[in-house]
Scaffold this motif. Sequence first.
Motif, short mmCIF file in Angstrom:
data_model
loop_
_atom_site.label_atom_id
_atom_site.label_comp_id
_atom_site.label_asym_id
_atom_site.label_seq_id
_atom_site.Cartn_x
_atom_site.Cartn_y
_atom_site.Cartn_z
N LYS A 76 11.19 -0.16 -3.40
CA LYS A 76 10.45 1.05 -3.74
C LYS A 76 11.45 2.11 -4.19
CE LYS A 76 7.70 4.74 -1.54
NZ LYS A 76 6.46 4.74 -2.31
N GLN A 77 11.19 2.69 -5.34
CA GLN A 77 11.99 3.82 -5.80
C GLN A 77 11.48 5.08 -5.11
OE1 GLN A 77 14.76 3.50 -7.91
NE2 GLN A 77 14.31 1.36 -7.41
N LEU A 78 12.39 5.91 -4.65
CA LEU A 78 11.99 7.13 -3.94
C LEU A 78 12.05 8.34 -4.86
CD1 LEU A 78 13.88 6.54 -0.59
CD2 LEU A 78 11.52 5.98 -1.16
N SER A 129 0.82 -1.22 0.00
CA SER A 129 0.00 0.00 0.00
C SER A 129 0.85 1.26 0.00
CB SER A 129 -0.96 0.01 1.19
OG SER A 129 -0.27 0.30 2.40
N ALA A 130 2.11 1.15 0.40
CA ALA A 130 3.04 2.28 0.41
C ALA A 130 3.88 2.33 -0.86
CB ALA A 130 3.94 2.22 1.63
N GLY A 131 3.57 1.48 -1.83
CA GLY A 131 4.27 1.52 -3.11
C GLY A 131 5.42 0.56 -3.27
N PHE A 132 5.63 -0.34 -2.32
CA PHE A 132 6.67 -1.36 -2.47
C PHE A 132 6.17 -2.44 -3.41
CE2 PHE A 132 8.20 0.75 1.26
CZ PHE A 132 9.56 0.55 1.27
N ALA A 133 7.07 -2.96 -4.24
CA ALA A 133 6.74 -4.03 -5.18
C ALA A 133 7.68 -5.20 -4.94
CB ALA A 133 6.88 -3.53 -6.62
#
Length: 158
Positions: free
Chosen positions: A156-158, A133-137
């Motif tokens: 996750k790319q920042l 949900s925080a954008g981690f794949a």
Amino acid sequence: MPSSSAALEIRLDDLSGEPTRALIAAHLSDMRSISPEESCHALDLGGLQQPSVQAWSAWVAGELAGVGALAQLDATNGELKSMRVADNHRGTGVGRAMLEHLIDQARRVGMSALWLETGSTPEFLPAQRLYESAGFARCEPFGSYVLDPYSVFMTKQL
């Protein structure tokens, strides 16, 4: 989020306090009860006190609610370590707040990517959902990790 009557405070932690040490010990014990030793990658107190790692604790009304750490892998990459919410604070938003804090800290020090390893068994589904949900794949193993049926790797790319 934590109840509106009690504000959440996240602060840098030197890991010397008994509540923090007890939560880290409980986390390690729990991880070792779920995963085989060779598949348990949670850092112990000594690992969390390395110069390349910074740890934070989350507090609600003077009570320890959770911990999380950020390990510097290299100049631009970091790894989330030892994310743990105290049992009586689960489901209150402490984990999400700590995750957002760690992501913000990574950005602040110039990291461009974050990585993590978490478990693959059903006990870890809430953590996996939080990270997604925080954008981690999901990704392949990174660093010194190897494929392991007890591990899920994410970035996750920042």
